[in-house]
Design a protein around this motif. Structure first.
Motif, PDB file in Angstrom:
ATOM      1  N   UNK A   8       0.834  -1.194   0.000  1.00  0.00           N
ATOM      2  CA  UNK A   8       0.000   0.000   0.000  1.00  0.00           C
ATOM      3  C   UNK A   8       0.871   1.247   0.000  1.00  0.00           C
ATOM      4  N   UNK A   9       0.437   2.240  -0.743  1.00  0.00           N
ATOM      5  CA  UNK A   9       1.126   3.522  -0.734  1.00  0.00           C
ATOM      6  C   UNK A   9       0.691   4.294   0.507  1.00  0.00           C
ATOM      7  N   UNK A  10       1.486   5.243   0.892  1.00  0.00           N
ATOM      8  CA  UNK A  10       1.163   6.035   2.085  1.00  0.00           C
ATOM      9  C   UNK A  10      -0.134   6.806   1.848  1.00  0.00           C
ATOM     10  N   UNK A  11      -1.073   6.693   2.770  1.00  0.00           N
ATOM     11  CA  UNK A  11      -2.351   7.401   2.675  1.00  0.00           C
ATOM     12  C   UNK A  11      -3.389   6.697   1.810  1.00  0.00           C
ATOM     13  N   UNK A  12      -3.062   5.514   1.254  1.00  0.00           N
ATOM     14  CA  UNK A  12      -4.006   4.788   0.403  1.00  0.00           C
ATOM     15  C   UNK A  12      -5.019   4.035   1.269  1.00  0.00           C
ATOM     16  N   UNK A  13      -6.199   3.881   0.742  1.00  0.00           N
ATOM     17  CA  UNK A  13      -7.262   3.160   1.443  1.00  0.00           C
ATOM     18  C   UNK A  13      -7.075   1.673   1.197  1.00  0.00           C
ATOM     19  N   UNK A  14      -7.034   0.854   2.255  1.00  0.00           N
ATOM     20  CA  UNK A  14      -6.885  -0.585   2.051  1.00  0.00           C
ATOM     21  C   UNK A  14      -8.096  -1.150   1.316  1.00  0.00           C
ATOM     22  N   UNK A  15      -7.913  -2.257   0.591  1.00  0.00           N
ATOM     23  CA  UNK A  15      -9.034  -2.856  -0.157  1.00  0.00           C
ATOM     24  C   UNK A  15     -10.126  -3.328   0.797  1.00  0.00           C
ATOM     25  N   UNK A  16     -11.348  -3.258   0.301  1.00  0.00           N
ATOM     26  CA  UNK A  16     -12.510  -3.622   1.108  1.00  0.00           C
ATOM     27  C   UNK A  16     -13.450  -4.434   0.262  1.00  0.00           C
ATOM     28  N   UNK A  17     -13.849  -5.602   0.776  1.00  0.00           N
ATOM     29  CA  UNK A  17     -14.787  -6.452   0.070  1.00  0.00           C
ATOM     30  C   UNK A  17     -16.192  -6.116   0.516  1.00  0.00           C
ATOM     31  N   UNK A  18     -17.016  -5.585  -0.400  1.00  0.00           N
ATOM     32  CA  UNK A  18     -18.372  -5.161  -0.039  1.00  0.00           C
ATOM     33  C   UNK A  18     -19.299  -6.336   0.231  1.00  0.00           C
ATOM     34  N   UNK A  19     -18.945  -7.526  -0.244  1.00  0.00           N
ATOM     35  CA  UNK A  19     -19.814  -8.683  -0.043  1.00  0.00           C
ATOM     36  C   UNK A  19     -19.362  -9.562   1.111  1.00  0.00           C
TER      37      UNK A  19
END
Length: 122
Positions: free
Chosen positions: A109-120
């Motif tokens: 992850x880059x600095x300040x990036x939002x981690x991945x999120x699984x909506x399901x």
């Protein structure tokens, strides 16, 4: 009905006919007929009693709405938590997952990036 097909019922009937024998078969067939008739009368009696106790409202009830197979706990919780007219909050920074979990783990992850999120995910 319990995973029984017509062929399986026919085989069970033939086996029962051989086990019971031709002498007792009419007696047991009559008992089966009486049992089915009493079961049908019991169901009709329960339906009539319910109609008598509920009155005119019995025909107005939406029985399909009360079917437990339509039970969705997520919908019930969502409706309980939200006020009337309020919609669910929409997360703008959350992006749906498009790659595998292994690929996500290997990617830094880059600095300040939002981690991945699984909506399901539950």
């Amino acid at each position: 009905m319990f995973g029984l097909t017509f062929e399986k019922l026919l085989i069970l009937g033939v086996i029962a006919a051989f086990l019971i024998g031709p002498e007792r078969l009419p007696l047991y067939a009559g008992k089966l007929r009486q049992f089915v008739r009493s079961l049908r009368d019991f169901a009709d009696g329960a339906k009539d009693r319910m109609r008598d106790e509920m009155g005119a409202d019995f025909d107005d009830v939406e029985w399909k709405k009360l079917d437990p197979r339509q039970y969705d706990p997520r919908r019930i919780i969502r409706e309980a938590l939200l006020d009337d007219g309020e919609t669910a909050p929409v997360a703008t920074a959350i992006k749906p997952v498009t790659e595998s979990a292994y690929a996500q783990h290997k990617r830094k992850l880059q600095a300040g990036a939002v981690p991945p999120f699984d909506t399901e995910a539950t």
